[in-house]
Design a protein around this motif. Structure first.
Motif, short mmCIF file in Angstrom:
data_model
loop_
_atom_site.label_atom_id
_atom_site.label_comp_id
_atom_site.label_asym_id
_atom_site.label_seq_id
_atom_site.Cartn_x
_atom_site.Cartn_y
_atom_site.Cartn_z
N LEU A 44 0.88 -1.28 0.00
CA LEU A 44 0.06 0.09 0.03
C LEU A 44 0.86 1.26 -0.05
CD1 LEU A 44 -2.61 -1.27 2.67
CD2 LEU A 44 -2.98 -0.77 0.11
N ILE A 45 0.51 2.40 -0.83
CA ILE A 45 1.21 3.41 -0.87
C ILE A 45 0.12 4.52 -0.33
CG2 ILE A 45 1.89 5.52 -2.44
CD1 ILE A 45 2.37 3.17 -4.61
N SER A 46 -0.91 4.61 -0.39
CA SER A 46 -2.01 5.65 -0.06
C SER A 46 -3.42 5.14 -0.41
CB SER A 46 -1.55 6.86 -0.28
OG SER A 46 -1.90 7.17 -1.73
N ILE A 47 -4.55 5.51 0.60
CA ILE A 47 -5.73 5.18 0.41
C ILE A 47 -6.59 6.66 0.63
CG2 ILE A 47 -7.71 3.87 1.15
CD1 ILE A 47 -5.81 2.13 2.48
N LEU A 48 -7.29 6.80 -0.53
CA LEU A 48 -8.43 7.93 -0.52
C LEU A 48 -9.87 7.37 -0.29
CD1 LEU A 48 -9.01 10.83 -1.20
CD2 LEU A 48 -9.13 10.30 -3.61
N PHE A 49 -10.53 8.00 0.44
CA PHE A 49 -11.89 7.66 1.08
C PHE A 49 -12.68 8.91 0.56
CE2 PHE A 49 -9.20 5.31 3.85
CZ PHE A 49 -9.78 4.19 3.92
N THR A 50 -13.75 8.70 0.03
CA THR A 50 -15.05 9.82 -0.14
C THR A 50 -16.21 9.20 0.60
OG1 THR A 50 -15.65 8.95 -2.49
CG2 THR A 50 -13.68 10.74 -2.17
N THR A 51 -16.86 10.17 0.87
CA THR A 51 -18.30 9.60 1.51
C THR A 51 -19.17 10.67 0.90
OG1 THR A 51 -18.35 11.03 3.54
CG2 THR A 51 -17.51 8.73 3.50
N GLN A 78 -15.23 14.54 0.34
CA GLN A 78 -16.76 14.42 0.39
C GLN A 78 -17.05 14.34 -1.22
OE1 GLN A 78 -19.89 17.49 1.00
NE2 GLN A 78 -19.86 16.27 3.10
N GLU A 79 -17.79 13.73 -1.63
CA GLU A 79 -18.30 13.31 -2.90
C GLU A 79 -19.02 14.63 -3.35
OE1 GLU A 79 -18.20 10.98 -5.50
OE2 GLU A 79 -16.60 10.03 -4.39
N ILE A 80 -19.23 14.94 -4.46
CA ILE A 80 -19.83 15.98 -5.00
C ILE A 80 -21.30 15.45 -4.93
CG2 ILE A 80 -18.23 17.32 -6.13
CD1 ILE A 80 -19.22 16.29 -8.88
N PRO A 81 -22.28 16.28 -4.57
CA PRO A 81 -23.51 15.95 -4.35
C PRO A 81 -24.57 16.10 -5.60
CG PRO A 81 -23.52 18.21 -3.46
CD PRO A 81 -22.23 17.92 -3.85
N VAL A 82 -24.23 15.13 -6.75
CA VAL A 82 -24.72 15.01 -7.89
C VAL A 82 -26.32 14.58 -7.82
CG1 VAL A 82 -24.87 14.24 -10.12
CG2 VAL A 82 -22.66 14.66 -9.11
N PRO A 83 -27.14 15.36 -8.32
CA PRO A 83 -28.70 15.10 -8.31
C PRO A 83 -28.81 13.71 -8.71
CG PRO A 83 -28.55 17.09 -8.84
CD PRO A 83 -27.13 16.62 -9.01
N GLY A 84 -29.46 12.89 -8.01
CA GLY A 84 -29.85 11.40 -8.14
C GLY A 84 -28.97 10.48 -7.99
N SER A 85 -27.53 10.96 -7.46
CA SER A 85 -26.72 9.76 -7.18
C SER A 85 -26.80 9.04 -6.02
CB SER A 85 -25.34 10.74 -7.19
OG SER A 85 -24.97 11.30 -5.86
N MET A 86 -26.20 7.91 -5.90
CA MET A 86 -26.38 6.84 -4.95
C MET A 86 -25.87 7.62 -3.29
SD MET A 86 -24.44 3.31 -4.32
CE MET A 86 -25.87 2.61 -5.44
N VAL A 114 -22.99 -2.47 -5.21
CA VAL A 114 -22.71 -3.31 -6.63
C VAL A 114 -23.40 -2.51 -7.78
CG1 VAL A 114 -22.60 -5.30 -5.25
CG2 VAL A 114 -24.74 -4.54 -6.23
N SER A 115 -24.53 -1.72 -7.78
CA SER A 115 -25.23 -1.20 -8.87
C SER A 115 -24.41 -0.16 -9.52
CB SER A 115 -26.47 -0.89 -8.60
OG SER A 115 -26.29 0.34 -7.85
N LEU A 116 -23.29 0.42 -9.01
CA LEU A 116 -22.50 1.48 -9.56
C LEU A 116 -21.76 0.83 -10.77
CD1 LEU A 116 -21.26 2.97 -6.54
CD2 LEU A 116 -22.96 4.01 -7.95
N ARG A 117 -21.23 -0.40 -10.84
CA ARG A 117 -20.34 -1.02 -11.70
C ARG A 117 -21.05 -2.09 -12.16
NH1 ARG A 117 -15.08 1.43 -12.72
NH2 ARG A 117 -15.41 -0.01 -14.36
N ASP A 118 -21.90 -2.35 -12.79
CA ASP A 118 -22.48 -3.61 -13.47
C ASP A 118 -21.49 -4.01 -14.62
OD1 ASP A 118 -23.13 -1.77 -15.39
OD2 ASP A 118 -25.37 -2.42 -15.14
N ASP A 119 -20.55 -3.40 -14.87
CA ASP A 119 -19.79 -3.95 -16.03
C ASP A 119 -18.41 -4.69 -15.48
OD1 ASP A 119 -18.57 -1.32 -14.73
OD2 ASP A 119 -17.26 -1.33 -16.51
N LEU A 120 -18.47 -4.78 -14.42
CA LEU A 120 -17.50 -5.58 -13.66
C LEU A 120 -17.89 -6.68 -13.16
CD1 LEU A 120 -15.65 -2.96 -11.44
CD2 LEU A 120 -14.81 -3.78 -13.55
#
Length: 122
Positions: A44-51, A78-86, A114-120
């Motif tokens: 591990l080098i570093s970890i970034l968390f957003t909420t 903090q995540e940007i508060p995009v309307p309709g986001s999780m 899990v619904s954020l990345r249904d391509d994985l």
């Protein structure tokens, strides 16, 4: 392949803004990310968390320290508060040294995230 710096992504959600649940879900996410990818502490080098703006009762970095990551540089934002986001979502980007190709990394999405990345693949 020589060792390279890679970014490993993950996300999870909480049901309530509660320090115990944020800690539990953050720890579960990190442990699953590391297990699925064979990540050792020394990689591990570093970890970034957003909420999302609705999770404010504790820092995910505080949770990470409970599993021995106190010597790893940790940052919360903090995540940007995009309307309709999780809502009630914790996202993680861990920087690490690995011999794995980028395409061989297994990003981890738990709970409602899990619904954020249904391509994985799961």
């Amino acid at each position: 392949m020589p060792s390279a710096v890679r970014a490993l992504r993950g996300a999870t959600t909480c049901d309530v803004d509660d320090p115990a649940q944020i800690t539990e879900r953050t720890v579960a996410l990190l442990e699953e990310m590391f297990a699925r990818n064979g990540v050792d502490h020394d990689h591990l080098i570093s970890i970034l968390f957003t909420t999302t703006p609705d999770l404010v009762s504790t820092f995910p970095a505080t949770a990470a320290r409970t599993i021995g990551l106190g010597d790893v540089p940790l940052l919360c934002a903090q995540e940007i508060p995009v309307p309709g986001s999780m809502s009630m979502c914790i996202r993680v980007m861990a920087h690490l040294e690995t011999d794995r190709a980028r395409s061989e990394l297994h990003h981890v999405y738990l709970e409602h995230a899990v619904s954020l990345r249904d391509d994985l693949p799961s």
